[in-house]
Design an enzyme around this catalytic site. Structure first.
Site, PDB file in Angstrom:
ATOM      1  N   ASN A 199       0.706  -1.128  -0.073  1.00 23.20           N
ATOM      2  CA  ASN A 199      -0.070   0.036   0.022  1.00 23.20           C
ATOM      3  C   ASN A 199       0.828   1.190   0.012  1.00 23.20           C
ATOM      4  OD1 ASN A 199      -1.395   2.325   1.284  1.00 23.20           O
ATOM      5  ND2 ASN A 199      -3.218   0.941   1.892  1.00 23.20           N
TER       6      ASN A 199
ATOM      7  N   ARG B 114      -6.958  13.042   1.110  1.00 25.98           N
ATOM      8  CA  ARG B 114      -5.868  13.121   1.933  1.00 25.98           C
ATOM      9  C   ARG B 114      -4.547  12.815   1.444  1.00 25.98           C
ATOM     10  NH1 ARG B 114      -7.399  10.207   7.396  1.00 25.98           N
ATOM     11  NH2 ARG B 114      -9.245  11.019   7.217  1.00 25.98           N
TER      12      ARG B 114
ATOM     13  N   HIS C   5      -3.729  -4.204   7.957  1.00 23.42           N
ATOM     14  CA  HIS C   5      -3.643  -3.317   8.803  1.00 23.42           C
ATOM     15  C   HIS C   5      -2.873  -3.344  10.259  1.00 23.42           C
ATOM     16  CE1 HIS C   5      -5.312   0.391  10.702  1.00 23.42           C
ATOM     17  NE2 HIS C   5      -5.824   0.621   9.581  1.00 23.42           N
TER      18      HIS C   5
ATOM     19  N   GLU D 191      -8.751   0.340  -2.877  1.00 19.74           N
ATOM     20  CA  GLU D 191      -9.702   0.695  -1.525  1.00 19.74           C
ATOM     21  C   GLU D 191     -10.526   1.688  -1.454  1.00 19.74           C
ATOM     22  OE1 GLU D 191      -6.123  -1.359   1.497  1.00 19.74           O
ATOM     23  OE2 GLU D 191      -7.019   0.823   1.889  1.00 19.74           O
TER      24      GLU D 191
ATOM     25  N   HIS E 117      -5.818   3.581  -1.473  1.00 20.25           N
ATOM     26  CA  HIS E 117      -7.130   3.987  -0.822  1.00 20.25           C
ATOM     27  C   HIS E 117      -7.262   5.342  -1.298  1.00 20.25           C
ATOM     28  CE1 HIS E 117      -9.384   4.069   3.289  1.00 20.25           C
ATOM     29  NE2 HIS E 117     -10.242   4.637   2.039  1.00 20.25           N
TER      30      HIS E 117
ATOM     31  N   ARG F  91      -9.515   8.219  -0.702  1.00 17.45           N
ATOM     32  CA  ARG F  91     -10.598   8.570   0.203  1.00 17.45           C
ATOM     33  C   ARG F  91     -11.418   9.931  -0.148  1.00 17.45           C
ATOM     34  NH1 ARG F  91     -10.469   7.927   5.799  1.00 17.45           N
ATOM     35  NH2 ARG F  91      -8.989   6.246   6.619  1.00 17.45           N
TER      36      ARG F  91
ATOM     37  N   HIS G 110       0.896   6.092   1.700  1.00 16.68           N
ATOM     38  CA  HIS G 110       1.550   7.322   2.598  1.00 16.68           C
ATOM     39  C   HIS G 110       2.928   7.864   2.217  1.00 16.68           C
ATOM     40  CE1 HIS G 110      -1.133   6.577   5.641  1.00 16.68           C
ATOM     41  NE2 HIS G 110      -1.037   5.686   5.849  1.00 16.68           N
TER      42      HIS G 110
ATOM     43  N   THR H 279      -8.280   3.817   8.633  1.00 12.20           N
ATOM     44  CA  THR H 279      -9.535   2.763   8.673  1.00 12.20           C
ATOM     45  C   THR H 279      -9.518   2.273  10.085  1.00 12.20           C
ATOM     46  OG1 THR H 279      -9.056   2.353   6.358  1.00 12.20           O
ATOM     47  CG2 THR H 279     -10.738   1.336   7.399  1.00 12.20           C
TER      48      THR H 279
ATOM     49  N   GLU I  30     -11.133  -9.414   3.410  1.00 11.45           N
ATOM     50  CA  GLU I  30      -9.719  -8.918   4.212  1.00 11.45           C
ATOM     51  C   GLU I  30     -10.164  -8.866   5.421  1.00 11.45           C
ATOM     52  OE1 GLU I  30      -7.160  -6.182   2.097  1.00 11.45           O
ATOM     53  OE2 GLU I  30      -6.534  -5.492   3.910  1.00 11.45           O
TER      54      GLU I  30
HETATM   55  N1  PXP Z   1      -5.773  -2.838   4.253  1.00 13.42           N
HETATM   56  C1  PXP Z   1      -7.109  -2.300   4.514  1.00 13.42           C
HETATM   57  C2  PXP Z   1      -8.304  -2.353   3.975  1.00 13.42           C
HETATM   58  C3  PXP Z   1      -6.544  -0.593   4.793  1.00 13.42           C
HETATM   59  O1  PXP Z   1      -7.552   0.255   4.878  1.00 13.42           O
HETATM   60  C4  PXP Z   1      -5.263  -0.557   5.199  1.00 13.42           C
HETATM   61  C5  PXP Z   1      -4.931   0.901   5.578  1.00 13.42           C
HETATM   62  O2  PXP Z   1      -5.137   1.885   4.444  1.00 13.42           O
HETATM   63  C6  PXP Z   1      -4.367  -1.604   4.801  1.00 13.42           C
HETATM   64  C7  PXP Z   1      -4.545  -2.650   4.766  1.00 13.42           C
HETATM   65  C8  PXP Z   1      -2.798  -1.327   5.362  1.00 13.42           C
HETATM   66  O3  PXP Z   1      -2.694  -0.845   6.642  1.00 13.42           O
HETATM   67  P1  PXP Z   1      -1.357  -0.443   6.925  1.00 13.42           P
HETATM   68  O4  PXP Z   1      -0.914   0.646   6.374  1.00 13.42           O
HETATM   69  O5  PXP Z   1      -1.332  -0.228   8.590  1.00 13.42           O
HETATM   70  O6  PXP Z   1      -0.132  -1.494   6.778  1.00 13.42           O
END
Ligand code: PXP
Length: 235
Positions: free
Chosen positions: A7, A49, A186, A70, A43, A45, A10, A101, A151
């Site tokens: 992901n 952001r 997550h 996402e 993601h 949003r 960030h 989330t 998930e």
């Molecule tokens: N899976 C989902 C559905 C999420 O919303 C997120 C955070 O955007 C992640 C995985 C990844 O989480 P993390 O950034 O804490 O690794």
């Protein structure tokens, strides 16, 4: 083999702190692909952001890896998904004031609003997953909704909650029994990913914040490889 979806949200968070183009999450996605990621997750949003609409358009073909988009179950996001047709969409709950989330989707309580949403995405050939707590009621609701993938929310496990690993294990087994493909994510780090990677039958982990944070110290390529190694050691 258990897939790693990286992901890159960030990277966009850092870019947006100054409002320019650097660092580019698309470049990060390409580096993650070169380092052995199996997919890219982003993601979009409601408040944009981190990832933007333009990022999604550029990410679709940037890496040769499948994009897992996402998004919240809103008409706006459905339109965007149907325009770009990413290979995969993960439906997540979203509240504007949350930092990330926070909970899983209430697939059981929102059956009637989610059902047409899942159907439209499926009809477009998009693999739909629902981000839910490792809860039997939610799993059965996901199966009733016709989502092929769930998930499992690993946030409570990552925060050290008592019995959370066992909840994930039981949920994964139940989901497999319902014929669902099982993903998780997550809050996962190289230190806590092992026991999750070891859960039998898991197909994919989606991991972002730790990898991007670690990249500050060791570089993105090494951070992705370290996560892959920690997954392989655990499984
Ligand atoms: N899976 C989902 C559905 C999420 O919303 C997120 C955070 O955007 C992640 C995985 C990844 O989480 P993390 O950034 O804490 O690794």
């Amino acid at each position: 083999m258990l897939r790693l979806g990286v992901n890159i949200d960030h990277v966009a968070t850092i870019r947006n702190a100054r409002g320019g183009e650097h660092p580019d999450p698309v470049r990060a996605a390409q580096m993650a692909a070169a380092a052995g990621a199996d997919g890219i997750t982003a993601h979009l949003r409601e408040d944009r952001r981190h990832i933007t609409d333009d990022d999604i358009a550029r990410l679709i073909d940037a890496t040769g890896l499948p994009l897992n988009l996402e998004m919240a179950a809103t008409p706006e996001m459905l339109g965007i998904a149907l325009t770009h047709r990413p290979p995969a969409v993960c439906i997540v709950p979203e509240r504007r004031e949350e930092r990330t989330t926070e909970g899983g989707l209430d697939a059981a309580g929102q059956h009637n609003s989610l059902a047409p949403f899942v159907a439209r995405l499926r009809d477009a050939g998009i693999r739909v997953s629902l981000f839910i707590a490792p809860d039997i009621r939610q799993l059965e609701a996901a199966a009733r909704l016709g989502a092929p993938v769930v998930e499992l929310h690993t946030g409570p496990y990552a925060h050290g909650g008592d019995g959370e690993l066992e909840r994930l294990q039981a949920a994964a087994a139940h989901a497999l029994g319902l014929g669902l493909e099982v993903h998780a994510g997550h809050g996962l780090t190289t230190a806590n990913v092992g026991p999750v990677a070891a859960i039998p039958g898991l197909a994919e982990l989606n991991i972002g914040h730790f990898i991007v944070g670690e990249a500050v110290f060791i570089g993105l390529d090494a951070a992705v490889r370290a996560m892959r190694a920690a997954m392989d050691e655990g499984s």
